[in-house]
Structures are given as structure tokens and as C-alpha cells.
Design a protein around this motif. Structure first.
Motif, short mmCIF file in Angstrom:
data_model
loop_
_atom_site.label_atom_id
_atom_site.label_comp_id
_atom_site.label_asym_id
_atom_site.label_seq_id
_atom_site.Cartn_x
_atom_site.Cartn_y
_atom_site.Cartn_z
N MET A 1 35.53 52.63 33.21
CA MET A 1 34.72 52.35 32.06
C MET A 1 33.31 52.63 33.00
O MET A 1 33.09 52.64 34.01
N SER A 2 32.46 53.11 32.14
CA SER A 2 31.12 53.49 32.60
C SER A 2 30.28 52.31 32.91
O SER A 2 30.33 51.09 32.01
N PRO A 3 29.37 52.15 33.93
CA PRO A 3 28.62 51.31 34.10
C PRO A 3 27.72 50.99 32.97
O PRO A 3 27.02 49.73 32.76
N SER A 4 27.32 52.00 32.12
CA SER A 4 26.55 51.61 31.00
C SER A 4 27.22 51.08 29.82
O SER A 4 26.67 50.74 28.89
N SER A 5 28.32 50.75 29.80
CA SER A 5 29.22 50.40 28.71
C SER A 5 29.03 48.93 28.47
O SER A 5 28.57 48.00 29.43
N PRO A 6 28.76 48.47 27.18
CA PRO A 6 28.42 47.20 26.98
C PRO A 6 29.87 46.41 27.27
O PRO A 6 30.68 46.70 27.08
N TYR A 7 29.33 45.06 27.53
CA TYR A 7 30.46 44.08 28.27
C TYR A 7 30.93 43.32 26.94
O TYR A 7 29.96 42.83 26.29
N SER A 8 32.17 43.04 26.98
CA SER A 8 32.64 42.22 25.86
C SER A 8 33.91 41.59 26.46
O SER A 8 34.25 41.58 27.70
N ASP A 9 34.38 40.73 25.87
CA ASP A 9 35.55 39.78 26.25
C ASP A 9 36.70 41.07 26.65
O ASP A 9 37.59 40.64 27.45
N LEU A 10 36.89 41.94 25.79
CA LEU A 10 37.87 43.03 26.31
C LEU A 10 37.77 43.78 27.74
O LEU A 10 38.72 43.98 28.24
N ASN A 11 36.47 43.81 28.16
CA ASN A 11 36.22 44.13 29.43
C ASN A 11 35.88 43.09 30.51
O ASN A 11 35.46 43.46 31.57
N ARG A 12 35.92 42.14 30.08
CA ARG A 12 35.96 40.99 31.17
C ARG A 12 37.01 40.13 30.77
O ARG A 12 37.49 38.99 30.23
N PRO A 13 38.44 40.70 31.23
CA PRO A 13 39.82 40.10 31.16
C PRO A 13 39.88 38.99 31.90
O PRO A 13 39.18 38.82 33.06
N PRO A 14 40.81 38.16 31.54
CA PRO A 14 40.87 36.67 32.38
C PRO A 14 41.61 37.26 33.57
O PRO A 14 42.62 38.22 33.50
N LEU A 15 41.82 36.36 34.46
CA LEU A 15 42.55 36.44 35.70
C LEU A 15 43.98 35.62 35.47
O LEU A 15 44.12 34.80 34.97
N SER A 16 44.93 36.48 36.10
CA SER A 16 46.35 36.25 36.08
C SER A 16 46.79 35.49 37.24
O SER A 16 46.86 35.85 38.48
N GLU A 17 46.72 34.01 37.10
CA GLU A 17 47.42 33.25 38.28
C GLU A 17 48.44 33.69 38.74
O GLU A 17 48.69 33.59 40.10
N GLY A 18 49.54 34.17 38.06
CA GLY A 18 50.79 34.59 38.64
C GLY A 18 50.65 35.58 39.28
O GLY A 18 51.28 35.65 40.54
N SER A 19 49.89 36.76 38.93
CA SER A 19 49.74 37.94 39.74
C SER A 19 48.89 37.49 41.07
O SER A 19 49.41 38.28 42.04
N LEU A 20 48.12 36.70 40.91
CA LEU A 20 47.15 36.57 42.54
C LEU A 20 48.23 35.69 43.28
O LEU A 20 48.08 35.87 44.36
N ARG A 21 48.88 34.73 42.73
CA ARG A 21 49.78 34.12 43.66
C ARG A 21 50.82 34.99 44.12
O ARG A 21 51.14 34.83 45.27
N SER A 22 51.34 35.98 43.76
CA SER A 22 52.37 36.71 43.99
C SER A 22 51.98 37.72 45.03
O SER A 22 52.57 37.90 46.13
N VAL A 23 50.59 38.01 45.15
CA VAL A 23 49.91 38.58 46.27
C VAL A 23 49.42 37.92 47.35
O VAL A 23 49.71 38.26 48.44
N LEU A 24 48.80 36.63 47.22
CA LEU A 24 48.21 35.97 48.17
C LEU A 24 48.95 34.79 48.79
O LEU A 24 48.88 34.36 49.93
N VAL A 25 49.97 34.40 48.05
CA VAL A 25 50.55 33.08 48.42
C VAL A 25 51.98 33.63 49.11
O VAL A 25 52.86 33.82 48.69
N ARG A 26 51.84 33.80 50.29
CA ARG A 26 52.94 34.28 51.25
C ARG A 26 53.30 33.55 52.44
O ARG A 26 52.21 32.78 52.87
#
Length: 278
Positions: A1-26
Motif C-alpha cells: 500500500m502506498s503511503p499516500s493511499s487514503p485510509y479506511s476500515d479496509l486498510n486498518r484491519p482488526p488485530l487477531s487475538e488468536g494469531s497474536l497469542r499463537s506467536v507470543l504466548v509460549r
């Protein structure tokens, strides 16, 4: 995505708790629990309540949106949903003397600077005691709160990083964001993992050294002074409602205090609101 692109909900995606837990909770790592909440008043306030209820060290809360975020001196700080990285980490360094705990926000600042350089290609600096600056503008704020719990004292360390915010979304004109700086990534999950892992590495070394920032494995005091934009600057430090200290910041001492050279001699300040005098 270009730095000049307009921001919207589509390029401000939500965080995935499951994905983050799988990486960090060890096993054997700092993070023992991680929760992503859609909205809250303050992640620090939420984590404080969990600490009082007995939550273990390494509990992390991340918010997509904060409605009552605050910094030092109870200053309000707001941003659009999913535009910032807002998290709090619970630490319990009970073997470290209380006089060394003021190093925790400084340690976290070093971690943020290091992680952003490695992950986003952004070279930032530190303003004592708890801001990360980019070209003199605030990019990130850090807030430390000590909590007395039934299982001993705990520290809640909050981080608020401006990620995809643009100029008219920032609460003050003296702030900036990774997107405005043309960072190589504004992916919040990537940034979160990098920051937490760097905090972990620095924290383990500092705690193993009993909080001594000079004998810890990473040389925390030297690292902080190297990154600190306050040292060497003329400053005006508010240390009370009507009390100011003016002079040249010459050092950060072993207790994490800012040493200011004034007309009356050197003063070591444990807290204060700093203005870099141009």
C-alpha cells in the motif's frame, strides 16, 4: 500500500487475538496471556484491575480503540479506531529494588526505538522520561503505574504508538505517526510482536541484574543515553504546579533521573514534564 493511499476500515484491519497469542504466548517467554479488546477506556486501567485480581506477570491487553487514554499528568490522548497500537503489559519484578523501577518506562522506550528501526525502518529518539520522538514530534507515549497487590507490587507499562493516523486525526500538531513518516510497514500485528519481543529481551537482562542498568547484559543506561534526545539540550522542566527547573540536561543517572545543570549546580530529577528549549 502506498503511503499516500487514503485510509479506511479496509486498510486498518482488526488485530487477531488468536494469531497474536499463537506467536507470543509460549512456555518460558514473557507473555503469559494476551487479550485484544474492541474498545475500552484505558488498557492501563483494565490491566490494573487484573493485577489486583492476581493476574500473572506477562499479561497483555491490546485495545483497538481507547476512549479515555491518558498520558502523564492525566493528559487525554485519543485516536480513531485501529489507527494506533495501544497496549499495556503487566510486570512483577519483585526482586528489583523499588528505586530501580523508574527504569521500566525508559527500558520500554529503548525497546520501541529498537523495534521500530528493525521493523519499520524508522529512526526515532527518546525524550526523557517517556516519549518517543520522530523529527522532534511525538510518535509514542509510555506510562508506568505501580500497583500494590496482595501478591506483591506490580508494574503496569502502557504504550501508545501512532501508526496510521494522519494530520487531522492527531490531537496535537506536535505529534506524528509511522504512516506520516513513510515507515516501511504500518501493520500493527508486526509492530506489536516486534515491540513485545524487544521489551522481553531488555527486561530479562535488566531483571537478572537486579535492575542495575549498568551491569545488565545489554548496558541499558548506555543504550538509553545514546538514544536520548534530551541529553545535551537546554530544557525547562516542570517539577510541580508552580515550580520549574531550567538548565542543560547533561546526563541520565543510574537511578534513571535526568541530571540538569543549572546556575545553582546539578539537579537530579526523578520526574517532571520536559520542554526542549530551541
Amino acid at each position: 500500500m502506498s503511503p499516500s493511499s487514503p485510509y479506511s476500515d479496509l486498510n486498518r484491519p482488526p488485530l487477531s487475538e488468536g494469531s497474536l497469542r499463537s506467536v507470543l504466548v509460549r512456555p518460558g517467554r514473557l507473555v503469559t496471556d494476551l487479550r485484544v479488546v474492541a474498545e475500552t477506556g484505558s488498557t492501563n486501567a483494565d490491566l490494573r484491575e487484573l493485577a489486583l485480581a492476581g493476574a500473572p506477570e506477562g499479561t497483555v491487553i491490546v485495545a483497538e480503540h481507547q476512549t479515555a487514554g491518558r498520558g502523564r499528568l492525566d493528559r487525554a490522548w485519543t485516536s480513531p479506531p485501529r489507527s494506533s497500537l495501544m497496549l499495556s503489559v503487566l510486570l512483577r519484578p519483585t526482586e528489583v529494588p523499588a528505586r530501580r523501577w523508574p527504569w521500566l518506562p525508559l527500558l520500554t522506550g529503548c525497546a520501541v526505538v529498537e523495534a521500530l528501526a528493525a521493523t519499520a525502518g524508522v529512526e526515532s529518539s527518546l525524550k526523557w522520561p517517556n516519549d518517543v520522538l520522530l523529527d522532534g514530534r511525538k510518535l509514542c507515549g509510555i506510562l508506568l503505574e505501580r500497583v500494590e497487590t496482595s501478591t506483591g507490587p506490580a508494574a503496569v507499562v502502557g504504550v501508545g504508538l501512532n501508526v496510521s493516523t494522519v494530520g487531522n486525526e492527531l490531537p496535537v500538531t506536535t505529534a506524528t505517526s509511522l504512516r506520516m513518516a513513510g515507515a516501511s510497514t504500518t501493520d500493527r500485528a508486526t509492530l506489536l510482536v516486534a515491540i513485545v519481543r524487544t521489551v522481553e529481551a531488555l527486561y530479562w537482562g535488566w531483571r537478572a541484574a537486579g535492575g542495575d542498568p549498568e551491569t545488565d547484559g545489554g548496558g541499558l543506561r548506555a543504550a538509553y543515553r545514546r538514544r536520548c534526545a534530551t541529553v545535551g539540550r537546554d530544557v525547562r522542566v516542570q517539577v510541580g504546579p508552580d515550580r520549574f527547573v531550567e538548565g542543560t540536561a547533561v546526563d541520565v543517572d543510574v537511578e534513571g533521573r535526568l541530571v540538569v545543570r543549572t546556575a545553582d549546580g546539578d539537579q537530579a530529577l526523578g520526574a517532571g514534564d520536559v520542554v526542549h528549549v530551541r
